[in-house]
Design a protein around this motif. Sequence first.
Motif, PDB file in Angstrom:
ATOM      1  N   LEU A 186      61.342  11.572  70.085  1.00  0.00           N
ATOM      2  CA  LEU A 186      62.557  12.322  69.779  1.00  0.00           C
ATOM      3  C   LEU A 186      63.537  11.299  69.219  1.00  0.00           C
ATOM      4  O   LEU A 186      63.880  10.329  69.905  1.00  0.00           O
ATOM      5  N   GLN A 224      60.502   8.498  73.933  1.00  0.00           N
ATOM      6  CA  GLN A 224      59.195   9.152  74.036  1.00  0.00           C
ATOM      7  C   GLN A 224      59.370  10.543  74.625  1.00  0.00           C
ATOM      8  O   GLN A 224      60.099  10.729  75.589  1.00  0.00           O
ATOM      9  N   CYS A 225      58.658  11.506  74.023  1.00  0.00           N
ATOM     10  CA  CYS A 225      58.704  12.882  74.547  1.00  0.00           C
ATOM     11  C   CYS A 225      57.322  13.502  74.419  1.00  0.00           C
ATOM     12  O   CYS A 225      56.385  12.859  73.928  1.00  0.00           O
ATOM     13  N   GLU A 229      57.305  18.757  72.049  1.00  0.00           N
ATOM     14  CA  GLU A 229      58.648  18.831  72.649  1.00  0.00           C
ATOM     15  C   GLU A 229      59.504  19.897  71.983  1.00  0.00           C
ATOM     16  O   GLU A 229      59.515  20.011  70.760  1.00  0.00           O
ATOM     17  N   TRP A 234      66.994  19.884  74.498  1.00  0.00           N
ATOM     18  CA  TRP A 234      67.637  18.554  74.585  1.00  0.00           C
ATOM     19  C   TRP A 234      69.061  18.644  74.056  1.00  0.00           C
ATOM     20  O   TRP A 234      69.309  18.503  72.850  1.00  0.00           O
ATOM     21  N   GLU A 242      69.306  10.280  78.992  1.00  0.00           N
ATOM     22  CA  GLU A 242      67.932   9.758  79.101  1.00  0.00           C
ATOM     23  C   GLU A 242      67.795   8.414  78.379  1.00  0.00           C
ATOM     24  O   GLU A 242      67.115   7.494  78.859  1.00  0.00           O
ATOM     25  N   VAL A 261      61.803  15.418  65.956  1.00  0.00           N
ATOM     26  CA  VAL A 261      60.652  14.971  66.747  1.00  0.00           C
ATOM     27  C   VAL A 261      59.571  14.516  65.771  1.00  0.00           C
ATOM     28  O   VAL A 261      59.206  15.249  64.843  1.00  0.00           O
TER      29      VAL A 261
END
Length: 388
Positions: A186, A224-225, A229, A234, A242, A261
């Motif tokens: 992301l 990182q996702c 995602e 978000w 995060e 993403v």
Amino acid sequence: MRTQVGIIGAGPAGLLLAQMLHQRGIDSVVIEARSRAHVESRIRAGLLEQGSVRTMTEAGVADRLHREGLVHRGLELRFGGQGHRVDLADLTGGKVVTIYGQQEAVKDMIALRLAAGLPLHFEVADVAIHDMATARPRITWTQDGVAQSLDCEVIAGCDGFHGICRPAIPAADLRIFDRIYPFAWLGILAQSRPMSEELIYARHTHGFALATMRSTSISRLYLQCAPDEDLSLWSDDRIWSELRARLGGALEEGPILQKGVTAMRSFVAEPMRHGRLFLAGDAAHIVPPTGAKGMNLAIADVRVLVRALEHFFAGRGEALMDRYSATCLDRVWKVQRFSWWMTQLLHRYDDHDDFEERVRLAELDYLAGSTAALTTLAENYVGLPYAD
Ligand code: FAS
Ligand code: PHB
């Protein structure tokens, strides 16, 4: 229409190839599916190897890059709550990397081509390749509904991973290597002062994060996702929170200008040539962005292709064209290895057991304390020497 080289795709590969061929008196026509505005606004890569900067300088497309690019002599690895600076320049005899957005390089090359009145057609449709196994290949397309045809001697497939060039090669003649990673990135572009002057690669129990930038007032940050995602889950606050958790340290928030993403994939198509069709850049290979190699590998392919075409059009035969794919793939696989190594070292894998987790942490700990190990990271990160 007729030209010597038909170039499909106006990304970094296609535009740099066109410019370097022009410098050598070789005519080309570039056709691009999207609009100029779209191509110039796509936020993608941001880090150039030293060799890429030299190549773009030699190509005459680096004036603004030298004015506005941010030269970096090191980076930081952050894990276990500790930061470890990697002195790239010290470990590689002075080599450095430069931060300069891919879209800025694309803008510079488009402006140069159009200012020179050289053919660059945007918003083409229905692109197709014909007779690529003959000495007279052809490209057809439509522009504003009008059918177009281009006779050429060589076609450069610079149309990226989702283009039509690689699929135009008979499947029986291609060998595909493909690995899709169980995570994605992301990414955000934010109007905020970067948290550090150099890049920070962080491995955290929540997952990977990267703090990079586009200027001293624009941050580029990734976390990182999941591969699928849902970005709508978000909020800006959740993203900042995060990122702060994974990166640690003071993180200046600011308006988020772009969110996206990016899937993580390692992909190679062999060979990178079929008759008079030559694939370059993402049309032939994809690397996970962890090692910042995608655009740099495209530039390396173009260097090899330019020398082969210069040789051919000078009447010196097809020997370098015949070696194009093998020469490119030698570097491609070394870069695939490095990108895979950095990715598996820094990301969390849900299916990793405690043993594998300990081994990863031990490798990071060893890396941070070993000049030999850091030298290996540094010489790959700044860019391996070119074949030529
Ligand atoms: P490109 O994909 O850039 O260019 C191909 C061009 O061909 C495009 O303009 C496309 O519109 C055009 N095209 C496609 N089909 C066509 C057709 N049929 N006819 C005519 N034109 C056609 N690399 C990094 O190093 N770091 C990163 O952080 C990073 N982030 C990325 C994020 C995303 C979302 C993506 C997709 C890639 C990212 N990359 C990153 C990799 C990226 O930078 C590529 O390596 C780089 O764009 C490769 O350049 P090209 O090979 O020119 O391909
Ligand atoms: C970026 O600046 O977009 C960037 C830098 C380094 C990476 C990936 C992306 O490894």
